[in-house]
Enzyme design. Sequence first.
Site, PDB file in Angstrom:
ATOM      1  N   ILE A 105       0.830  -1.200   0.000  1.00 24.50           N
ATOM      2  CA  ILE A 105       0.000   0.000   0.000  1.00 24.50           C
ATOM      3  C   ILE A 105       0.868   1.255   0.000  1.00 24.50           C
ATOM      4  O   ILE A 105       0.392   2.344   0.247  1.00 24.50           O
ATOM      5  CB  ILE A 105      -0.911  -0.021   1.253  1.00 24.50           C
ATOM      6  CG1 ILE A 105      -0.060  -0.225   2.523  1.00 24.50           C
ATOM      7  CG2 ILE A 105      -1.946  -1.125   1.145  1.00 24.50           C
ATOM      8  CD1 ILE A 105      -0.824  -0.077   3.808  1.00 24.50           C
ATOM      9  N   HIS A 121      -4.504  -3.995  -2.530  1.00 26.02           N
ATOM     10  CA  HIS A 121      -5.007  -3.571  -1.215  1.00 26.02           C
ATOM     11  C   HIS A 121      -5.091  -2.056  -1.096  1.00 26.02           C
ATOM     12  O   HIS A 121      -5.161  -1.522   0.004  1.00 26.02           O
ATOM     13  CB  HIS A 121      -4.131  -4.162  -0.099  1.00 26.02           C
ATOM     14  CG  HIS A 121      -4.171  -5.663  -0.061  1.00 26.02           C
ATOM     15  ND1 HIS A 121      -3.218  -6.434   0.562  1.00 26.02           N
ATOM     16  CD2 HIS A 121      -5.066  -6.542  -0.575  1.00 26.02           C
ATOM     17  CE1 HIS A 121      -3.521  -7.723   0.429  1.00 26.02           C
ATOM     18  NE2 HIS A 121      -4.633  -7.804  -0.266  1.00 26.02           N
TER      19      HIS A 121
HETATM   20  P1  NAD Z   1       4.286 -10.600   4.773  1.00 22.67           P
HETATM   21  O1  NAD Z   1       4.751  -9.681   5.834  1.00 22.67           O
HETATM   22  O2  NAD Z   1       3.296 -11.639   5.107  1.00 22.67           O
HETATM   23  O3  NAD Z   1       5.554 -11.340   4.128  1.00 22.67           O
HETATM   24  C1  NAD Z   1       6.726 -10.669   3.759  1.00 22.67           C
HETATM   25  C2  NAD Z   1       7.765 -11.696   3.381  1.00 22.67           C
HETATM   26  O4  NAD Z   1       8.886 -10.980   2.846  1.00 22.67           O
HETATM   27  C3  NAD Z   1       8.298 -12.533   4.564  1.00 22.67           C
HETATM   28  O5  NAD Z   1       8.367 -13.896   4.196  1.00 22.67           O
HETATM   29  C4  NAD Z   1       9.705 -11.970   4.780  1.00 22.67           C
HETATM   30  O6  NAD Z   1      10.609 -12.929   5.305  1.00 22.67           O
HETATM   31  C5  NAD Z   1      10.077 -11.561   3.381  1.00 22.67           C
HETATM   32  N1  NAD Z   1      11.130 -10.547   3.324  1.00 22.67           N
HETATM   33  C6  NAD Z   1      11.530  -9.668   4.280  1.00 22.67           C
HETATM   34  N2  NAD Z   1      12.516  -8.897   3.821  1.00 22.67           N
HETATM   35  C7  NAD Z   1      12.745  -9.297   2.546  1.00 22.67           C
HETATM   36  C8  NAD Z   1      13.656  -8.871   1.544  1.00 22.67           C
HETATM   37  N3  NAD Z   1      14.538  -7.885   1.749  1.00 22.67           N
HETATM   38  N4  NAD Z   1      13.625  -9.502   0.341  1.00 22.67           N
HETATM   39  C9  NAD Z   1      12.755 -10.518   0.103  1.00 22.67           C
HETATM   40  N5  NAD Z   1      11.878 -10.960   1.030  1.00 22.67           N
HETATM   41  C10 NAD Z   1      11.866 -10.352   2.225  1.00 22.67           C
HETATM   42  O7  NAD Z   1       3.766  -9.683   3.604  1.00 22.67           O
HETATM   43  P2  NAD Z   1       2.678  -9.926   2.491  1.00 22.67           P
HETATM   44  O8  NAD Z   1       2.764 -11.294   1.959  1.00 22.67           O
HETATM   45  O9  NAD Z   1       2.814  -8.757   1.592  1.00 22.67           O
HETATM   46  O10 NAD Z   1       1.244  -9.827   3.197  1.00 22.67           O
HETATM   47  C11 NAD Z   1       0.948  -9.001   4.247  1.00 22.67           C
HETATM   48  C12 NAD Z   1       0.026  -7.826   4.014  1.00 22.67           C
HETATM   49  O11 NAD Z   1       0.805  -6.783   4.525  1.00 22.67           O
HETATM   50  C13 NAD Z   1      -0.292  -7.367   2.630  1.00 22.67           C
HETATM   51  O12 NAD Z   1      -1.658  -7.417   2.526  1.00 22.67           O
HETATM   52  C14 NAD Z   1       0.155  -5.872   2.579  1.00 22.67           C
HETATM   53  O13 NAD Z   1      -0.952  -5.059   2.234  1.00 22.67           O
HETATM   54  C15 NAD Z   1       0.521  -5.535   3.954  1.00 22.67           C
HETATM   55  N6  NAD Z   1       1.758  -4.759   4.191  1.00 22.67           N
HETATM   56  C16 NAD Z   1       2.198  -3.845   3.296  1.00 22.67           C
HETATM   57  C17 NAD Z   1       3.364  -3.142   3.533  1.00 22.67           C
HETATM   58  C18 NAD Z   1       3.801  -2.127   2.506  1.00 22.67           C
HETATM   59  O14 NAD Z   1       2.973  -1.537   1.827  1.00 22.67           O
HETATM   60  N7  NAD Z   1       5.108  -1.920   2.332  1.00 22.67           N
HETATM   61  C19 NAD Z   1       4.118  -3.381   4.678  1.00 22.67           C
HETATM   62  C20 NAD Z   1       3.650  -4.311   5.604  1.00 22.67           C
HETATM   63  C21 NAD Z   1       2.472  -5.001   5.330  1.00 22.67           C
END
Ligand code: NAD
Length: 245
Positions: A105, A121
Site C-alpha cells: 500500500i 489492497h
Molecule cells: P508478509 O509480511 O506476510 O511477508 C513478507 C515476506 O517478505 C516474509 O516472508 C519476509 O521474510 C520476506 N522478506 C523480508 N525482507 C525481505 C527482503 N529484503 N527480500 C525478500 N523478502 C523479504 O507480507 P505480504 O505477503 O505482503 O502480506 C501481508 C500484508 O501486509 C499485505 O496485505 C500488505 O498489504 C501488507 N503490508 C504492506 C506493507 C507495505 O505496503 N510496504 C508493509 C507491511 C504489510
Amino acid sequence: MNDLINKAAQLVARSGRIVAFTGAGVSAESGIPTYRGESDGLWKEYDPNIYANIDYFKKDPTYFWSFFRDIRYRTLVSSSPNAAHNALAKLEQMGKLHTVITQNIDGLHKDAGNTNVIELHGNTRVIGCLECEADYDFETINTRIKTQLPPLCDKCGGMLKPRVTFFGEQLPAGAMENAAYACANCDLMLVVGSTLAVFPAASLPMMASRSGAKVIIINLGQTEMDQVADILIDGKAGEVLPLLL
Ligand code: NAD
C-alpha cells in the site's frame, strides 16, 4: 544461489510477458517493516486484529490513527524505492514486464517508474471519507491528526480512513479481476517478498501456474506456496533482482 539466479535469468530471457506479484518484503529494504518477516515483522509489536481490522476501526478509530501518526506515516514518507523496485521498473523498460500486482500500500512501484501497477489492497497515500467518498492527500490529514484524533471529513463530518483494504473488507472493485486476467495471460510470474499467506491475493501464483506460466519465487525465508515455484530463491529482493537483471 548463483546457479539458481542463472536459471531464473534464462527463464526471464525466454519470457515475453512477465507479471510480478509483490508483497511487503519488496519494500523491506526501503525501511518499511513487513508484517510476518522473521526479524522485522511489524505484527510482533502491533496487533493487526486491532489496527487493520475494519470492525475495530469503526469502534475505535483513534487507535488506528495514533498508530498511523506515530509509526506508519513516518516510515512511509521517509521511504523511497530500493534496488528491487528499480530492477522491476527496468524490466518494464526492457519490454519484459507487463504488469506489477502488489499487495503493498506504499506506492513505491509507481515511484520507481512502473506504469501498469495493480494495487490489490489500495494505497495508503489516499485518505477517504467512509460516508461521502471525498478524498484527501495524506499530508493534509497528517497535519490534521496533530490536533484532531480521529480526523473527520470537512464536507460531511464522516469518518476518514486510508483507502486501503482492512481485514473484513472487500478488495477494491475490479482489482482482483484485473490481476487474475494478468496472471492467466503471462508466461512468467515473479513473486517477490511475500509469505503468500493473505487470500485471495495468495491464490494468484497458483492461477498463473495453472495457466501454463513458470513461477519464480524470490523471498527471504519460506512461503506458504513454495511448492508452486519452478525456481525458489531464498534471498533479499534488493540483491537478487539486480543480479537477475
Ligand atoms: P508478509 O509480511 O506476510 O511477508 C513478507 C515476506 O517478505 C516474509 O516472508 C519476509 O521474510 C520476506 N522478506 C523480508 N525482507 C525481505 C527482503 N529484503 N527480500 C525478500 N523478502 C523479504 O507480507 P505480504 O505477503 O505482503 O502480506 C501481508 C500484508 O501486509 C499485505 O496485505 C500488505 O498489504 C501488507 N503490508 C504492506 C506493507 C507495505 O505496503 N510496504 C508493509 C507491511 C504489510
